[in-house]
Design a protein around this motif. Structure first.
Motif, mmCIF file in Angstrom:
data_model
loop_
_atom_site.group_PDB
_atom_site.id
_atom_site.type_symbol
_atom_site.label_atom_id
_atom_site.label_comp_id
_atom_site.label_asym_id
_atom_site.label_seq_id
_atom_site.Cartn_x
_atom_site.Cartn_y
_atom_site.Cartn_z
ATOM 1 N N PRO A 29 56.978 -96.011 6.065
ATOM 2 C CA PRO A 29 58.074 -95.391 6.101
ATOM 3 C C PRO A 29 58.409 -94.964 5.049
ATOM 4 C CG PRO A 29 58.603 -97.675 7.001
ATOM 5 C CD PRO A 29 57.356 -97.448 6.803
ATOM 6 N N GLY A 30 58.974 -93.577 4.723
ATOM 7 C CA GLY A 30 59.312 -93.002 3.329
ATOM 8 C C GLY A 30 58.323 -92.825 2.370
ATOM 9 N N THR A 31 57.091 -93.270 2.644
ATOM 10 C CA THR A 31 55.967 -92.885 1.624
ATOM 11 C C THR A 31 55.603 -91.337 1.802
ATOM 12 O OG1 THR A 31 54.221 -93.729 3.257
ATOM 13 C CG2 THR A 31 55.306 -95.306 1.755
ATOM 14 N N ILE A 32 55.191 -90.898 0.825
ATOM 15 C CA ILE A 32 54.591 -89.387 0.629
ATOM 16 C C ILE A 32 53.364 -89.367 0.026
ATOM 17 C CG2 ILE A 32 55.187 -87.089 -0.374
ATOM 18 C CD1 ILE A 32 58.083 -87.853 -0.518
ATOM 19 N N HIS A 33 52.425 -88.591 0.932
ATOM 20 C CA HIS A 33 51.198 -88.473 0.731
ATOM 21 C C HIS A 33 50.482 -87.287 0.676
ATOM 22 C CE1 HIS A 33 50.969 -92.788 2.035
ATOM 23 N NE2 HIS A 33 51.941 -92.332 2.693
ATOM 24 N N THR A 34 49.761 -86.668 -0.548
ATOM 25 C CA THR A 34 49.161 -85.124 -0.475
ATOM 26 C C THR A 34 48.144 -85.377 -1.361
ATOM 27 O OG1 THR A 34 49.895 -83.028 -1.028
ATOM 28 C CG2 THR A 34 50.756 -84.670 -2.449
ATOM 29 N N GLY A 35 47.421 -84.194 -1.731
ATOM 30 C CA GLY A 35 46.434 -84.361 -2.712
ATOM 31 C C GLY A 35 45.970 -82.673 -2.737
ATOM 32 N N PRO A 36 45.008 -82.240 -3.860
ATOM 33 C CA PRO A 36 44.648 -80.965 -4.118
ATOM 34 C C PRO A 36 43.763 -80.570 -3.330
ATOM 35 C CG PRO A 36 43.523 -82.565 -5.592
ATOM 36 C CD PRO A 36 44.545 -83.264 -4.784
ATOM 37 N N GLY A 37 43.395 -79.436 -2.824
ATOM 38 C CA GLY A 37 42.378 -79.024 -2.089
ATOM 39 C C GLY A 37 42.569 -79.085 -0.692
ATOM 40 N N PRO A 38 41.492 -79.301 0.207
ATOM 41 C CA PRO A 38 41.771 -79.229 1.666
ATOM 42 C C PRO A 38 42.200 -80.519 1.920
ATOM 43 C CG PRO A 38 39.487 -78.518 1.020
ATOM 44 C CD PRO A 38 40.025 -79.066 -0.252
ATOM 45 N N LEU A 39 43.478 -80.351 2.840
ATOM 46 C CA LEU A 39 44.186 -81.548 3.367
ATOM 47 C C LEU A 39 43.815 -81.722 5.041
ATOM 48 C CD1 LEU A 39 45.903 -83.749 2.106
ATOM 49 C CD2 LEU A 39 47.843 -82.294 3.268
ATOM 50 N N LEU A 40 43.673 -80.583 5.768
ATOM 51 C CA LEU A 40 43.433 -80.727 7.055
ATOM 52 C C LEU A 40 42.505 -79.661 7.250
ATOM 53 C CD1 LEU A 40 47.079 -80.887 7.183
ATOM 54 C CD2 LEU A 40 46.273 -81.616 9.247
ATOM 55 N N ALA A 41 41.776 -79.679 8.472
ATOM 56 C CA ALA A 41 40.693 -79.282 8.828
ATOM 57 C C ALA A 41 40.725 -77.830 9.541
ATOM 58 C CB ALA A 41 39.681 -80.101 9.544
ATOM 59 N N ALA A 42 39.598 -76.912 9.355
ATOM 60 C CA ALA A 42 39.529 -75.793 10.180
ATOM 61 C C ALA A 42 39.317 -76.388 11.518
ATOM 62 C CB ALA A 42 38.587 -74.745 9.431
ATOM 63 N N VAL A 43 39.678 -75.560 12.460
ATOM 64 C CA VAL A 43 39.805 -75.975 13.866
ATOM 65 C C VAL A 43 39.034 -74.894 14.807
ATOM 66 C CG1 VAL A 43 40.916 -76.772 16.131
ATOM 67 C CG2 VAL A 43 41.713 -77.326 13.939
ATOM 68 N N ASP A 44 37.928 -75.034 15.394
ATOM 69 C CA ASP A 44 37.244 -74.055 15.909
ATOM 70 C C ASP A 44 36.878 -74.488 17.332
ATOM 71 O OD1 ASP A 44 37.279 -72.405 13.834
ATOM 72 O OD2 ASP A 44 35.115 -73.032 13.399
ATOM 73 N N ASP B 247 46.308 -88.479 -4.099
ATOM 74 C CA ASP B 247 44.890 -88.362 -3.633
ATOM 75 C C ASP B 247 44.831 -88.998 -2.065
ATOM 76 O OD1 ASP B 247 42.399 -87.416 -4.027
ATOM 77 O OD2 ASP B 247 41.885 -89.419 -5.028
ATOM 78 N N THR B 248 45.422 -88.350 -1.109
ATOM 79 C CA THR B 248 45.130 -89.065 0.066
ATOM 80 C C THR B 248 44.210 -88.525 0.656
ATOM 81 O OG1 THR B 248 46.571 -89.419 2.032
ATOM 82 C CG2 THR B 248 46.572 -87.351 1.168
ATOM 83 N N LEU B 249 43.836 -89.403 1.962
ATOM 84 C CA LEU B 249 42.364 -89.081 2.578
ATOM 85 C C LEU B 249 42.702 -87.770 3.394
ATOM 86 C CD1 LEU B 249 41.672 -92.454 4.131
ATOM 87 C CD2 LEU B 249 40.517 -90.974 2.349
ATOM 88 N N ARG B 250 41.707 -86.908 3.425
ATOM 89 C CA ARG B 250 41.875 -85.636 4.312
ATOM 90 C C ARG B 250 41.847 -85.934 5.805
ATOM 91 N NH1 ARG B 250 37.376 -81.698 1.552
ATOM 92 N NH2 ARG B 250 35.810 -83.286 2.456
ATOM 93 N N VAL B 251 42.309 -85.057 6.692
ATOM 94 C CA VAL B 251 42.463 -85.427 7.936
ATOM 95 C C VAL B 251 41.788 -84.405 8.950
ATOM 96 C CG1 VAL B 251 44.495 -85.455 9.905
ATOM 97 C CG2 VAL B 251 44.653 -86.440 7.497
ATOM 98 N N MET B 252 41.245 -84.737 9.846
ATOM 99 C CA MET B 252 40.299 -83.884 10.707
ATOM 100 C C MET B 252 41.035 -82.944 11.598
ATOM 101 S SD MET B 252 37.653 -84.066 9.040
ATOM 102 C CE MET B 252 36.430 -83.010 9.982
ATOM 103 N N GLY B 253 42.286 -83.318 11.785
ATOM 104 C CA GLY B 253 43.323 -82.376 12.687
ATOM 105 C C GLY B 253 43.457 -81.003 11.800
ATOM 106 N N GLY B 254 44.065 -80.026 12.529
ATOM 107 C CA GLY B 254 44.468 -78.797 12.129
ATOM 108 C C GLY B 254 45.972 -78.447 11.945
ATOM 109 N N GLU B 255 46.332 -77.381 11.384
ATOM 110 C CA GLU B 255 47.624 -77.070 11.088
ATOM 111 C C GLU B 255 47.683 -75.757 10.743
ATOM 112 O OE1 GLU B 255 51.263 -76.314 10.402
ATOM 113 O OE2 GLU B 255 51.132 -78.637 10.689
ATOM 114 N N ASP B 256 48.553 -74.801 11.448
ATOM 115 C CA ASP B 256 48.932 -73.405 11.224
ATOM 116 C C ASP B 256 49.439 -73.131 9.745
ATOM 117 O OD1 ASP B 256 51.352 -73.433 11.969
ATOM 118 O OD2 ASP B 256 50.952 -71.848 13.373
#
Length: 387
Positions: free
Chosen positions: A170-185, A325-334
């Motif tokens: 709780p209260g931690t913040i995670h981000t990173g450069p480049g792709p963070l969530l996946a394209a969803v087809d 430098d968080t791990l990328r997530v395979m979920g999607g987001e608009d």
């Protein structure tokens, strides 16, 4: 510069907003009660402009700072999910079959908290555009708001968003450069053959055999057609054919989802699916038709804005509570559409131990709302300091 004191003092008020929103979930673009509640709060705070009816029930509120400057955008999604709630909480959904199982009630609450603080203090230059967006879960309300011109209309130069994350402390913040969530087809392959008696398969052109062959071959796209170090998921999630044990059906269908980060990989998957469907159809003597629907693109953070967001996060949450430098997530987001339109960054805010997102027992952690609200507020004050 930790959590802002005046925002911390709002914790009970923010909890009240969040619980009202949680009790009254709405879906997609059809958010009349949600939109009315948010708009009423924004008017109470004294925002300078409130533009409603964008993407049907979305809105953009403008707060003017001190002196000339650019406009920074902050976004929260508003819609719930078609799920029966099982939390047993006192603030549980009062609408059967609908619940805030992804924390959008928390996202709205954090942006409202930032809005109240920013409208009171105005310790920044330029303007802030508060974007309240419908239909993240289903129809791409972010795309619709961009297509309706919010970036140009309000002069937004950069844009930021938050999503809660049960997987993180709780209260931690995670981000990173480049792709963070996946394209969803999504894909659907329909096979048409010739049905017949299960005891006389030689008189048929069996679509079931073809579906099994196509399904097996599709799995080689991941194992044989792309670089092992590139993230790629191809999941067949449905196969439908036949209705009786002694009848070979005349047709059948398989479908599923594809998750990618690289546009070239995305294109390769679509091409290979078409080739596999056509090749297997010829081998099994059937007809196969591929429908490949491209959904949300990958959510790609601008490198400079991601680094800036991490810097602000460290000031709010402490360096030890920020992962840049968080791990990328395979979920999607608009929110991806907004990041295609303007540079910006998306971050994850840990909410601690909780049921996973989209689960009937999920609930947002009210204790982290002041962290998210303070992060939003400090983004504005740091990006556009008052002159």
């Amino acid at each position: 510069m930790p959590v802002i004191n005046s925002i911390a003092a709002m914790e009970d008020e923010m909890r009240g907003w969040r619980h009202w929103l949680h009790r009254n979930p709405e879906l997609g673009f059809d958010l009349p009660k949600t939109a009315a509640f948010v708009a009423e709060r924004l008017r109470e705070f004294g925002v300078d402009e409130l533009h409603e009816g964008i993407a049907r029930t979305g809105m953009v509120a403008i707060i003017e700072g001190r002196g000339e400057g650019p406009t920074i955008g902050l976004r929260a999604d508003m819609d719930a999910l078609p799920i029966d709630e099982a939390t047993g909480a006192g603030h549980a959904s009062e609408t059967p079959g609908k619940m805030h199982a992804c924390g959008h009630d928390g996202h709205m609450t954090m942006l409202l908290g930032a809005a109240k603080y920013l409208a009171e203090t105005r310790n920044f230059a330029g303007r802030v555009a508060l974007i309240f967006q419908p239909a993240e879960e289903t129809a791409g309300g972010g795309r619709v708001m961009v297509e309706e011109g919010i970036m140009e209309r309000f002069g937004i130069t950069q844009v930021f968003g938050i999503h809660n994350a049960p997987a993180y402390a709780p209260g931690t913040i995670h981000t990173g450069p480049g792709p963070l969530l996946a394209a969803v087809d999504e894909f659907t392959i329909r096979v048409e053959g010739k049905g017949g008696h299960g005891a006389m398969p030689h008189e048929t052109r069996d679509p079931v055999a073809a579906l099994l062959g196509i399904g097996s071959a599709i799995q080689t796209i991941v194992s044989r057609n792309h670089r092992a170090t590139d993230d790629l998921i191809v999941s067949i999630t449905q196969i439908h054919a036949g209705a009786a044990n002694n009848v070979i059906p005349a047709d059948g269908v398989l479908s599923g989802t594809v998750r990618t980060f690289d546009p070239e990989v995305r294109g390769m998957v679509e091409r290979r699916m078409g080739e596999i469907a056509a090749g297997c159809a010829a081998a099994y003597g059937v007809e196969a038709t591929l429908r490949y629907d491209r959904g949300y693109p990958a959510t790609v953070n601008d490198a400079d804005r991601a680094a800036f967001a991490a810097e602000v996060a460290r000031a709010v949450a402490g360096s030890e509570n920020v992962d840049d430098d968080t791990l990328r997530v395979m979920g999607g987001e608009d929110f991806s559409y907004m990041l295609e339109a303007r540079p910006g960054a998306y971050v994850f805010l840990g909410i601690g131990e909780a049921a996973p997102l989209h689960h009937p027992e999920y609930d947002f952690n009210d204790a982290v709302a002041p962290v998210g609200a303070s992060f939003f507020a400090r983004l504005v004050e740091t990006a556009q300091p008052a002159t």
